[in-house]
Design a protein around this motif. Structure first.
Motif, PDB file in Angstrom:
ATOM      1  N   SER A   1      30.392 -19.030  67.348  1.00  0.00           N
ATOM      2  CA  SER A   1      29.205 -18.252  67.575  1.00  0.00           C
ATOM      3  C   SER A   1      28.197 -18.703  67.117  1.00  0.00           C
ATOM      4  O   SER A   1      28.146 -19.371  65.754  1.00  0.00           O
ATOM      5  N   SER A   2      26.912 -19.132  67.618  1.00  0.00           N
ATOM      6  CA  SER A   2      25.746 -19.561  67.096  1.00  0.00           C
ATOM      7  C   SER A   2      24.732 -18.219  66.813  1.00  0.00           C
ATOM      8  O   SER A   2      23.487 -18.620  66.447  1.00  0.00           O
ATOM      9  N   PHE A   3      25.125 -16.904  67.102  1.00  0.00           N
ATOM     10  CA  PHE A   3      24.194 -16.062  67.124  1.00  0.00           C
ATOM     11  C   PHE A   3      23.870 -15.560  65.568  1.00  0.00           C
ATOM     12  O   PHE A   3      24.667 -15.273  64.698  1.00  0.00           O
ATOM     13  N   GLU A   4      22.350 -15.283  65.401  1.00  0.00           N
ATOM     14  CA  GLU A   4      22.153 -15.256  64.160  1.00  0.00           C
ATOM     15  C   GLU A   4      22.299 -13.869  63.765  1.00  0.00           C
ATOM     16  O   GLU A   4      21.917 -13.486  62.303  1.00  0.00           O
ATOM     17  N   GLY A   5      22.581 -12.955  64.370  1.00  0.00           N
ATOM     18  CA  GLY A   5      22.894 -11.647  63.865  1.00  0.00           C
ATOM     19  C   GLY A   5      21.811 -10.527  64.387  1.00  0.00           C
ATOM     20  O   GLY A   5      22.261  -9.292  64.536  1.00  0.00           O
ATOM     21  N   GLN A   6      20.860 -10.752  64.633  1.00  0.00           N
ATOM     22  CA  GLN A   6      19.756  -9.866  64.862  1.00  0.00           C
ATOM     23  C   GLN A   6      19.098  -9.875  66.576  1.00  0.00           C
ATOM     24  O   GLN A   6      19.099 -11.255  67.080  1.00  0.00           O
TER      25      GLN A   6
ATOM     26  N   THR B   1      16.519  -3.941  63.231  1.00  0.00           N
ATOM     27  CA  THR B   1      17.066  -3.130  62.177  1.00  0.00           C
ATOM     28  C   THR B   1      18.695  -3.071  61.912  1.00  0.00           C
ATOM     29  O   THR B   1      18.967  -2.555  61.076  1.00  0.00           O
ATOM     30  N   ILE B   2      19.094  -3.455  63.049  1.00  0.00           N
ATOM     31  CA  ILE B   2      20.492  -3.555  63.060  1.00  0.00           C
ATOM     32  C   ILE B   2      20.973  -5.292  62.970  1.00  0.00           C
ATOM     33  O   ILE B   2      20.375  -6.028  63.463  1.00  0.00           O
TER      34      ILE B   2
ATOM     35  N   LYS C   1      19.250  -6.826  55.058  1.00  0.00           N
ATOM     36  CA  LYS C   1      18.321  -5.660  55.095  1.00  0.00           C
ATOM     37  C   LYS C   1      18.487  -4.850  56.097  1.00  0.00           C
ATOM     38  O   LYS C   1      17.784  -3.809  56.091  1.00  0.00           O
ATOM     39  N   ALA C   2      19.712  -4.940  56.853  1.00  0.00           N
ATOM     40  CA  ALA C   2      19.992  -4.241  58.083  1.00  0.00           C
ATOM     41  C   ALA C   2      20.082  -2.839  57.579  1.00  0.00           C
ATOM     42  O   ALA C   2      20.781  -2.590  56.545  1.00  0.00           O
TER      43      ALA C   2
ATOM     44  N   LEU D   1      19.272   5.313  62.462  1.00  0.00           N
ATOM     45  CA  LEU D   1      19.121   4.119  61.610  1.00  0.00           C
ATOM     46  C   LEU D   1      17.993   4.333  60.646  1.00  0.00           C
ATOM     47  O   LEU D   1      16.875   4.630  61.127  1.00  0.00           O
ATOM     48  N   VAL D   2      18.529   4.606  59.249  1.00  0.00           N
ATOM     49  CA  VAL D   2      17.319   5.122  58.378  1.00  0.00           C
ATOM     50  C   VAL D   2      16.955   4.044  57.335  1.00  0.00           C
ATOM     51  O   VAL D   2      17.941   3.460  56.536  1.00  0.00           O
ATOM     52  N   ASP D   3      15.776   4.095  57.111  1.00  0.00           N
ATOM     53  CA  ASP D   3      15.441   3.225  55.992  1.00  0.00           C
ATOM     54  C   ASP D   3      15.254   3.741  54.661  1.00  0.00           C
ATOM     55  O   ASP D   3      14.420   4.894  54.708  1.00  0.00           O
ATOM     56  N   GLU D   4      16.250   3.728  53.827  1.00  0.00           N
ATOM     57  CA  GLU D   4      16.265   4.416  52.608  1.00  0.00           C
ATOM     58  C   GLU D   4      15.250   4.612  51.666  1.00  0.00           C
ATOM     59  O   GLU D   4      14.727   5.328  50.835  1.00  0.00           O
TER      60      GLU D   4
END
Length: 575
Positions: free
Chosen positions: A2-7, A13-14, A25-26, A95-98
């Motif tokens: 996999s070359s997917f960077e995650g976002q 935000t996930i 920071k997700a 999805l909450v920004d604390e």
């Protein structure tokens, strides 16, 4: 790999299948399955500290993936932060920004990916549209159509983007045998070997300890022999798999591993080191399941290929083939598609070039028409499909996307521009006239067809009103044989209001047409066979062509005779 960077661009935000760098920071994490190339940073100290400082960050995955992950002590710290979601169960997640208290709601649905036990695709729905992340997947052609939650109201959901497993998005892997076909080949080989004697043993040389459970369980069930593996811990809560595996080395089928497994086999030993209790040497064959090796062959091979005196290669794939990828993508037809994997020997740009034509972003929302004079295309010329042909090199099969088939019927409207959209400016619709006719001896021997490039079937229906289709019946092409009967053009042009008066045949400038090699200049008129959509104003001091002029032209065309064209100053259009 996999070359997917995650976002994903739509929901940054996930993070999915990547747990380092900016993903730290997700607000939420997702894991599609338990293969190491999808778990980068999952047990890193930095992420562990992030969890210790947060109360609302969780990892979401399937129940099977959760079980597999927690069997390893290295990931045990996730135990209270993993939430499993049942397959095909839409689930709302906050999805909450604390730091700021900002909240975003999304709905996630897990769909089976067919890659390995517990592997899933994630379907996200929220304010930024519907997005599908496939992870690694192996779906046969037509399987997407059977996934109910990919549909809404009987149609495929409007998907903004797909982040796609493109491991085999390469024409070399156009067709990969199904798992059922591969299993049948391996089963036949194993059975023929182990039934020779109790000392005939098979070693399944699998490159990973996890992912081949489909092969193990089916071989065990068919042959009544358990498969020897190194550990059973990861399957302790999966009785359907556990029943077919064993740590008893005396079995005849092995899938055990060792850092020097290949060397062990060359010494005629198994990686687990088992020998017969009677001292009789074991007769060992190795079967190495793989896909890449088969894709690199220069010609088609069988599912099983012998590569040595006692070694075999077996085609077995965890990932969709080139044709399966295209079938999947063309069915869901997203706006955008992004590759998660760059196949060996190619580049990201080449993969995107393959995916892009199957996405709506490459298909204009407005009708596209070729300029005047190029509305007809010779049937003998290869189809000029910029969206598809470049995707397949000979001798690969034709593209999977279905287009309206070419017909051997020439409609009268081919002689005028009836395909101009009704939304075009009035001046444009009035400025189109007759096209220049090229006279050659073979002009009637070539089948011409209407240019059928359009954006969708619905738009094509809008541009060809039923009233026009009813008024203009099809005229079949002339036969290529010289002795064919000449059509009754007098009847064809006959109208109820026709008079029997005969007038001498003249040009628009008043001259008589000679009996031989007549010249002809004419323009379109509302009474001619041109479309009623276009009224071409007459040139001053010019006479309108008479019906006999057109009749003469069609007679010449029908019999294959040459039409000599002369340009005259008194004509207002050049033919």
């Amino acid at each position: 790999m996999s070359s997917f960077e995650g976002q994903m661009a739509e929901y940054p935000t996930i993070s999915i299948d990547r747990f380092d760098r900016e993903n730290l920071k997700a607000r939420a994490y997702f894991l599609s399955h338990c293969h190491k190339d999808h778990m980068k940073g999952l047990r890193a100290p930095t992420l562990k500290r992030r969890l210790e400082c947060s109360l609302k960050v969780y990892l979401y995955c399937s129940p099977v993936t959760k079980e597999l992950l927690l069997t390893s002590p290295k990931y045990r710290f996730w135990e209270k932060r993993i939430i499993s979601i049942e397959i095909e169960t839409p689930t709302q997640i906050s999805l909450v920004d604390e730091a700021s208290g900002e909240r975003e709601e999304i709905v996630v649905t897990l769909l089976p990916a067919g890659h390995c036990p517990g592997s899933v695709m994630f379907l996200f729905q929220g304010n930024n549209g519907t997005v599908l992340y496939t992870g690694d997947f192996r779906l046969a052609k037509g399987e997407a159509a059977r996934m109910e939650l990919l549909h809404s109201g009987g149609r495929v959901k409007d998907i903004q983007s797909v982040y796609l497993d493109t491991t085999f998005c390469d024409p070399r892997f156009y067709q990969i045998p199904s798992r059922g076909e591969c299993l049948s080949g391996i089963l036949e080989l194993v059975q023929s070997w182990i039934t020779r004697s109790p000392y005939h043993v098979v070693w399944l040389n699998c490159k990973a300890a996890y992912g081949y459970e489909y092969l193990f369980t089916n071989l065990s069930e068919e042959l009544g022999v358990q498969i020897h593996v190194d550990k059973l811990d990861m399957f302790r809560n999966m009785p359907d798999i556990l029943h077919h595996l064993t740590t008893d080395r005396s079995t005849q089928i092995h899938a055990c591993r060792h850092p020097k497994a290949e060397e062990y086999f060359h010494w005629n030993k198994l990686p687990c080191g088992i020998t017969s209790k009677t001292g009789i040497p074991l007769h060992i064959v190795s079967i190495k399941p793989s896909t890449m090796w088969f894709g690199e062959r220069t010609r088609k091979t069988n599912v099983i290929v012998r590569t040595g005196e006692s070694s075999y290669r077996a085609c077995f794939s965890f990932h969709s083939s080139y044709s399966e990828i295209k079938d999947f993508l063309s069915y869901i037809c997203p706006v955008n598609a992004y590759p998660n994997v760059i196949p060996l020997g190619t580049t990201k740009d080449k993969v995107i070039e393959i995916l892009q034509p199957l996405c709506r972003s490459s298909q204009s929302t407005e009708p596209k028409y070729k300029p005047l004079g190029k509305l007809k295309r010779a049937r003998t010329i290869h189809v000029d499909s910029e969206e598809e042909d470049e995707l397949f090199d000979d001798p690969l099969p034709v593209p999977l996307r279905h287009k309206v088939p070419y017909q051997l019927i020439l409609h009268p409207e081919v002689f005028s521009m009836t395909t101009i959209s009704q939304n075009q400016p009035e001046k444009l619709r009035q400025s189109t006239g007759c096209f220049k006719t090229e006279s050659t001896q073979n002009s009637l021997l070539t089948n011409f067809i209407d240019c059928e490039e359009s954006n969708s079937e619905s738009e094509e229906e809008l541009e060809n009103p039923s009233s026009v289709q009813e008024d203009l019946g099809p005229a079949t092409l002339p036969q290529q044989k010289a002795d064919v009967d000449v059509p009754q053009w007098e009847v064809f042009f006959k109208r109820k209001d026709d008079t029997t008066d005969e007038e001498p045949t003249t040009l628009s400038c008043g001259k008589h047409i000679p009996e031989k090699n007549r010249s002809l200049n004419f323009s379109t008129h509302s009474d001619s066979q041109s479309s009623s959509d276009f009224e071409i104003p007459s040139t001053p001091e010019a006479e309108l062509p008479k019906r006999e002029h057109l009749q003469y032209l069609y007679e010449k065309l029908a019999t294959g005779e040459n039409i000599i064209v002369e340009r005259k100053k008194c004509s207002f259009l050049d033919i």
